[in-house]
Design an enzyme around this catalytic site. Structure first.
Site, PDB file in Angstrom:
ATOM      1  CG  ASN A 119      -2.169  -6.487  -6.310  1.00  0.00           C
ATOM      2  OD1 ASN A 119      -1.010  -6.186  -6.015  1.00  0.00           O
ATOM      3  ND2 ASN A 119      -3.118  -5.597  -6.486  1.00  0.00           N
TER       4      ASN A 119
ATOM      5  NE  ARG B 192      -0.869  -3.155  -9.293  1.00  0.00           N
ATOM      6  CZ  ARG B 192      -1.026  -2.282  -8.319  1.00  0.00           C
ATOM      7  NH1 ARG B 192      -1.448  -2.696  -7.137  1.00  0.00           N
ATOM      8  NH2 ARG B 192      -0.769  -1.023  -8.505  1.00  0.00           N
TER       9      ARG B 192
ATOM     10  CG  HIS C 128      -2.825   3.895 -10.388  1.00  0.00           C
ATOM     11  ND1 HIS C 128      -2.643   5.131  -9.815  1.00  0.00           N
ATOM     12  CD2 HIS C 128      -2.802   3.015  -9.364  1.00  0.00           C
ATOM     13  CE1 HIS C 128      -2.520   5.006  -8.507  1.00  0.00           C
ATOM     14  NE2 HIS C 128      -2.605   3.716  -8.211  1.00  0.00           N
TER      15      HIS C 128
ATOM     16  NE  ARG D 280       2.024   5.329  -2.539  1.00  0.00           N
ATOM     17  CZ  ARG D 280       1.499   4.687  -3.572  1.00  0.00           C
ATOM     18  NH1 ARG D 280       1.813   5.043  -4.806  1.00  0.00           N
ATOM     19  NH2 ARG D 280       0.655   3.695  -3.397  1.00  0.00           N
TER      20      ARG D 280
ATOM     21  CD  GLU E 284      -6.333  -1.620 -10.256  1.00  0.00           C
ATOM     22  OE1 GLU E 284      -7.070  -1.789  -9.260  1.00  0.00           O
ATOM     23  OE2 GLU E 284      -5.258  -1.001 -10.205  1.00  0.00           O
TER      24      GLU E 284
END
Ligand code: ADP
Length: 399
Positions: A12, A94, A182, A242, A383
């Site tokens: 990732n 990812r 996600h 964000r 994940e």
């Protein structure tokens, strides 16, 4: 001589860190051997590795910044040495956005890289780094099968209406859609629901992924029907740095009236807003919860309010609600945010149990009362295992 078991590396690659995990494939299923990361690439990089039980295997620190390519090479060298009893066959990456082209994981070839390049400007904070890692490994280790696993893929089951912005239709062909992200996390949660709560697996469930990036997903029968993130991972909920949903006139106004450059506005919205921007203190929920500063309280209040507002939109979009799942850093570890979110959804029939909410546990657990019409769960996400399973499946289909 016994044949060595196959192993898979999951990568990732982010803007300032590269996370990794190594799996051995035993009886057809990936099993975690170790995981770690190199963080702080732009300052003083820090490398740490833990085994599957969480025991530290290695720690290193460098005084000078490291290029991402060096970090990936360091990880590969480490993993190859550690995994000498295994046969490293594939690397799963990812990747944030695979567009309409890839509603599932895919083995990387030149054509796939062209598509990833095409979408990279939509996710400048992540996708160029992910592509760089893929290209580097293709050059250094062409023997390794590389698989791209997409955060956007899980949401390709959404209806056209849930995908569309109210712009002239021709803009959809330019890629202006509500992609959603996600997805690797939502995919994992959807695979856990059948064992944990069959009513939620078959019904209408809102999964709240609340990490440093945050979004929610309205699922119907375990598939994505609505998500709060849109064209890019900037939309929807308030996040660490964000801003979440914003009137689209705001960036235009800042550029026209205040002569801000597009790059300055991008930095404002992606890196300087959210919990950090409102509190002026930190992007980490732990710091804000520990602070008595009114600005920290204000940031938390706004985080909960935006989450409650988006939940209302999701309930309307999926036409009802049977359950809620909290996951990722804040969702798994902050009883305060869970309690306040549940309290703000009392109108929808959510009754949470204070003692269950406060009980510390690393496993999936129900935190609603037994009488609550809406079941509320905390489910730790994973994940990496989704990347490992998809990578193994794709590797097998090509070998
Ligand atoms: P990422 O989104 O980077 O993968 P995580 O899902 O691990 O990260 O979420 C990281 C965030 O989770 C941290 O920035 C922090 O705000 C939050 N967090 C982690 N532990 C706690 C805690 N005990 N209480 C409140 N917030 C927490």
């Amino acid at each position: 001589m016994t044949q060595r078991l196959p192993a898979l590396l999951c990568l990732n690659a982010g803007s300032s860190s590269v996370k990794f995990s190594l799996y051995a494939v035993m009886a057809g299923a990936p099993s975690l051997l170790l995981g770690g990361q190199i963080e702080g690439l732009l300052t003083q990089p820090n490398f740490n590795v833990k085994d599957a039980q969480g025991n530290t295997l290695d720690e290193q620190r460098w005084e000078q910044p490291k290029r991402r390519a060096e970090a990936v090479e360091t990880i590969l060298d480490y993993v190859r040495a550690e995994a000498k009893d295994y046969r490293l066959v594939a690397v799963g990456h990812r990747v944030v956005l695979g567009g309409t082209e890839y509603p599932h994981a895919v083995v990387v070839d030149d054509a796939v890289l062209d598509v990833l390049d095409h979408y990279a400007p939509i996710v400048p904070s992540h996708q160029p780094a992910e592509i760089e890692a893929i290209r580097l490994l293709r050059t250094l280790h062409p023997d390794l099968c590389q698989v791209a696993c997409f955060d956007s893929a899980f949401h390709r089951t959404k209806s056209d209406i849930a995908d569309l912005y109210a712009l002239p239709l021709s803009y959809r062909d330019k890629g202006i859609r509500r992609w959603g992200f996600h997805g690797l996390s939502y995919d994992y949660i959807s695979t856990q629901l059948p064992q944990l709560d069959s009513r939620l697996a078959a019904g209408k469930t809102i999964v709240m992924h609340l990490g440093s990036g945050a979004s929610l997903c309205g699922m119907q029968q375990g598939r994505s029907a609505y998500t709060s993130m849109g064209f890019s991972p900037l939309d929807g909920l308030m996040m660490g740095t964000r801003c979440g949903s914003l009137d689209p006139m705001i960036p235009l106004y800042l550029m026209n009236q205040y002569r801000m450059t597009p790059a300055a506005v991008e930095k404002l919205l992606i890196k300087e807003s959210g919990l950090l921007g409102v509190s002026g203190i930190s992007n980490d929920m732990r710091d804000l919860e520990a602070s008595n500063d009114p600005a920290a309280r204000l940031a938390i209040d706004l985080f909960v309010a935006m989450l409650a507002r988006e939940t209302g939109a999701a309930i309307a979009a999926i036409q009802g609600l049977d359950g809620i799942v909290f996951t990722a850093g804040i969702g798994e570890h902050s009883p305060e945010i869970r309690a306040r979110t549940c309290a703000s959804l009392g109108w929808a029939g959510v009754e949470f149990d204070e003692a269950r909410n406060l009980a510390a546990s690393a496993s999936a657990r129900k935190i609603s009362t037994d009488q609550s019409r809406i079941s509320v769960w905390v489910i730790p996400t994973n994940e990496e295992i989704v990347i490992a399973r998809d990578t193994w499946q794709r590797y097998q289909s090509t070998n």
